[in-house]
Motif scaffolding. Structure first.
Motif, PDB file in Angstrom:
ATOM      1  N   HIS A 109     -20.305  88.360  24.025  1.00  0.00           N
ATOM      2  CA  HIS A 109     -21.760  88.199  24.041  1.00  0.00           C
ATOM      3  C   HIS A 109     -22.182  86.754  23.779  1.00  0.00           C
ATOM      4  CE1 HIS A 109     -21.646  88.025  19.650  1.00  0.00           C
ATOM      5  NE2 HIS A 109     -20.995  89.167  19.632  1.00  0.00           N
ATOM      6  N   THR A 110     -21.254  85.922  23.232  1.00  0.00           N
ATOM      7  CA  THR A 110     -21.576  84.537  22.915  1.00  0.00           C
ATOM      8  C   THR A 110     -20.468  83.620  23.427  1.00  0.00           C
ATOM      9  OG1 THR A 110     -22.745  85.201  20.906  1.00  0.00           O
ATOM     10  CG2 THR A 110     -22.108  82.886  21.082  1.00  0.00           C
ATOM     11  N   GLN A 126     -24.549  84.681  33.112  1.00  0.00           N
ATOM     12  CA  GLN A 126     -25.424  85.316  32.118  1.00  0.00           C
ATOM     13  C   GLN A 126     -26.645  85.964  32.757  1.00  0.00           C
ATOM     14  OE1 GLN A 126     -26.855  82.688  29.041  1.00  0.00           O
ATOM     15  NE2 GLN A 126     -28.293  84.197  28.233  1.00  0.00           N
ATOM     16  N   GLU A 130     -24.809  92.117  31.702  1.00  0.00           N
ATOM     17  CA  GLU A 130     -25.287  93.028  30.658  1.00  0.00           C
ATOM     18  C   GLU A 130     -24.584  92.743  29.339  1.00  0.00           C
ATOM     19  OE1 GLU A 130     -24.813  97.018  31.952  1.00  0.00           O
ATOM     20  OE2 GLU A 130     -26.159  96.826  33.677  1.00  0.00           O
ATOM     21  N   THR A 131     -23.574  91.874  29.386  1.00  0.00           N
ATOM     22  CA  THR A 131     -22.754  91.597  28.205  1.00  0.00           C
ATOM     23  C   THR A 131     -23.092  90.254  27.574  1.00  0.00           C
ATOM     24  OG1 THR A 131     -20.945  92.864  29.193  1.00  0.00           O
ATOM     25  CG2 THR A 131     -20.384  91.408  27.357  1.00  0.00           C
ATOM     26  N   LYS A 133     -25.018  87.201  26.304  1.00  0.00           N
ATOM     27  CA  LYS A 133     -26.407  87.046  25.868  1.00  0.00           C
ATOM     28  C   LYS A 133     -26.782  85.609  25.516  1.00  0.00           C
ATOM     29  CE  LYS A 133     -26.860  91.487  26.181  1.00  0.00           C
ATOM     30  NZ  LYS A 133     -27.557  92.044  27.373  1.00  0.00           N
ATOM     31  N   ARG A 134     -25.786  84.797  25.043  1.00  0.00           N
ATOM     32  CA  ARG A 134     -26.156  83.491  24.488  1.00  0.00           C
ATOM     33  C   ARG A 134     -25.099  82.434  24.809  1.00  0.00           C
ATOM     34  NH1 ARG A 134     -26.886  85.867  18.471  1.00  0.00           N
ATOM     35  NH2 ARG A 134     -24.705  86.277  18.916  1.00  0.00           N
ATOM     36  N   THR A 150     -32.515  81.135  26.040  1.00  0.00           N
ATOM     37  CA  THR A 150     -31.660  81.574  24.924  1.00  0.00           C
ATOM     38  C   THR A 150     -30.632  80.536  24.478  1.00  0.00           C
ATOM     39  OG1 THR A 150     -30.121  82.608  26.495  1.00  0.00           O
ATOM     40  CG2 THR A 150     -31.861  84.005  25.559  1.00  0.00           C
TER      41      THR A 150
END
Length: 616
Positions: A109-110, A126, A130-131, A133-134, A150
């Motif tokens: 996710h990061t 990104q 769906e996975t 995020k940042r 983000t």
């Protein structure tokens, strides 16, 4: 010797070394080197660790690092360990499709990204992921996409951890850190098939430190190591951890293209590398020797032969050399060899491990002869790097050395596969139960996929089993060995040997076009493009002669009988090479199927002559 968990290693070393230099980095704009002390290193790691905790990163979370080598990479790496998180490194050259696969497989996710290219690729993934995020961006000169709401820069990220709660969380996690924790998932480049995530735990790396202390007492805290290979590569990763453990100063080479420049600026005592680097050194020196005057050429050749006898006939065997030979060697070592190594920036070198592919015996012999402290070894991502390497004495040229302490290595009698068991071996591949079932024997030995053999306690590498060719005449051919011989030629940049189920061995050859153009100018050969240059009969005959010279000691069935000269190189972008610069043979066979088939067409050409097929 104390062996600290990687979560606390940097901090322990900071307590010991305080203001001594831990890292050096080069400003790629000004060329100025900056020193980073052990205390500053520790502080940055702790800042990043606290920021991660405040950012919501939890134990066992998978943290992506998609970047070139830089200190921020290492801060992030050790900060993740402090939080008991798992690092998932990605090569800076990985495409969006490649990182998307890793992101989805490891549920990342990061991601910490390096420069503009990595940011652009990661953000493009990104947007539809769906996975992921940042993104946290190392290079503050990166321009964010207008739609990006983000991402943040690394410096801003560090400021997030300025809270007592974050500090308390990190301290608790560090206290609870266990050697059984998963440390990293390294995705193999995949020369065939889908990439696999190799799981390595902290106990794997802890054992790496322990057994290297036994085999490498020469390494100490006065050394300076050049961090050149990508930190995604298990060889550089494990070596950097070991250097950190020994208190060595790590010099970060951020741009691989600048290595010749940075070597001369830093003049390291240590550097791990792959054979291709040393192949280029060999070719460059041979070119200098061949272009020298008759007298100097004789001096160079005598110096190399003197070094060969001294180092390989006496020193390697632990035998005291005759006084005359010793004096002669010392003279050459202080003049010819010193000048050679100084020109490369390695005159202070004490240990240069090399692995990742076979090193041709003639190149190894040359390097030993001119007193470059090369140490050949062998390992895989799945073995946390080192399985074996040359001992200080009685090593065998052409081998891959002797096995590391407490590793069990045996040869499968059915197919000569090298099988390994020990505490540095991966427990398996991430999310790949079927692959794991195939990767281990019933008694727990890891199947390397490499063929080899023992002579006494010395291990020899034959070939990747999947790469072994069997000609239609029933003869087995090891393409990497042949490629190693031919690629030592200055006019040959890349070579892919062909031959599976064929009547004879063929090859696809990419010339070194810079040198080839010089040759064409000297010979008055006119051309308008590389395509036209590789079709020129004089060029073909010249390459033919060089190929013949390098394979004169091969068995007849191993020799290249025909070849194709290609007008462009194999690249990572075309997926013809992995990120570790290994050939993806299935892709090459597919991309050049037409040229290969033409090469094997029946032709009425005299027996014994190397026959050429040109691109249509």
């Amino acid at each position: 010797m104390n062996y600290y968990h990687l979560a606390e290693l940097v901090h322990r070393q900071a307590d010991k070394y305080e203001d001594r230099v831990a890292l050096k980095q080069r400003n790629h704009k000004t060329g100025i080197w900056t020193d980073i002390s052990w205390r500053e290193y520790s502080d940055k790691v702790m800042q990043a660790a606290k920021a991660m905790a405040e950012f919501g990163i939890k134990e066992e979370d998978k943290i992506g690092i998609y970047s070139q080598n830089m200190p921020k990479y290492l801060y992030t790496n050790f900060a993740a360990y402090a939080n008991r998180a798992v690092t998932v490194p990605m090569y800076a050259t990985n495409s969006p499709a490649q990182i998307e696969y890793i992101i989805n497989d490891a549920a990342i996710h990061t991601i910490f990204v390096g420069e503009q290219l990595q940011y652009n690729n990661a953000f493009s993934v990104q947007k539809n992921s769906e996975t992921l995020k940042r993104l946290i961006v190392f290079d503050k000169s990166v321009t964010f996409n207008p739609d990006d709401k983000t991402s943040i820069y690394f410096e801003d990220f560090l400021c997030l951890g300025e809270s007592a709660h974050a500090e308390s969380t990190v301290k608790v996690r560090m206290h609870e850190a266990s050697l059984d924790d998963m440390a990293t998932i390294i995705y193999t480049s995949g020369t065939t098939g889908e990439a696999k995530g190799v799981v390595l735990h902290h106990y794997n790396f802890n054992e790496v430190l322990r057994i290297h202390d036994i085999r490498l007492p020469i390494v100490n805290d006065q050394d300076i190591s050049m961090c050149f290979l990508p930190l995604t590569h298990v060889f550089e990763k494990a070596w950097t951890y070991y250097c950190t453990h020994k208190g060595v100063t790590n010099v970060i080479n951020q741009d691989p293209k600048k290595i010749q420049e940075t070597l001369k600026e830093v003049r390291p005592t240590l550097m791990c590398n792959v054979p291709r680097f040393w192949e280029k050194v060999y070719v460059g020196v041979q070119d200098k020797i061949n272009s020298a005057s008759g007298f100097m050429k004789a001096v160079f050749k005598d110096a190399i032969e003197t070094g060969r006898v001294y180092n390989l006939e006496y020193k390697r065997k632990g035998i005291t050399p005759p006084n005359g030979l010793s004096l002669k060697f010392k003279l050459y070592d202080a003049t010819v060899f010193k000048l050679l190594k100084k020109a490369l920036g390695i005159e202070k070198g004490r240990l240069f491990p090399t692995a990742g592919a076979p090193l041709a015996a003639n190149i190894d012999t040359f390097l030993e002869s001119v007193n470059i402290p090369i140490v050949v070894g062998y390992g895989l991502t799945e073995t946390s790097a080192t399985v074996c390497f040359y001992p200080a004495e009685n090593f065998v040229i052409g081998s891959i050395g002797t096995v590391m302490p407490n590793l069990q290595v045996k040869i499968d009698p059915e197919n000569d596969e090298i099988l390994i068991k020990g505490r540095t071996i991966t427990p398996g591949y991430y999310n790949k139960p079927e692959e794991n079932a195939k990767a281990f024997t019933e008694d727990g030995f890891f199947r390397t996929g490499d063929a080899g053999w023992f002579e006494g306690d010395t291990l020899f590498f034959k070939e990747r089993i999947k790469d072994l060719y069997k000609t239609s005449n029933g003869k087995y051919v090891a393409p990497q060995a042949i490629e190693g011989l031919i690629s030592s030629d200055k006019y040959i940049q890349q070579i892919a040997v062909i031959g599976d189920q064929r009547k004879f061995v063929g090859a696809l050859i990419v010339p070194d076009f810079q040198l080839l153009e010089q040759y064409a100018k000297q010979k008055g050969i006119s051309y308008s493009s590389h395509e036209e240059l590789v079709k020129n009969p004089d060029i073909i005959h010249m390459i033919e002669a060089h190929v013949e010279e390098h394979q004169k000691d091969l068995a007849s069935y191993e020799k290249i009988k025909r070849f194709v000269l290609l007008p462009k190189p194999f690249t990572i972008e075309s997926r013809e090479m992995t990120d570790t610069l290994k050939l993806r043979r299935p892709v090459i066979l597919q991309n050049y199927a037409g040229q290969i088939e033409e090469m094997y067409e029946e032709k009425d050409i005299p027996t014994g002559e190397i026959m050429k097929t040109l691109l249509s």
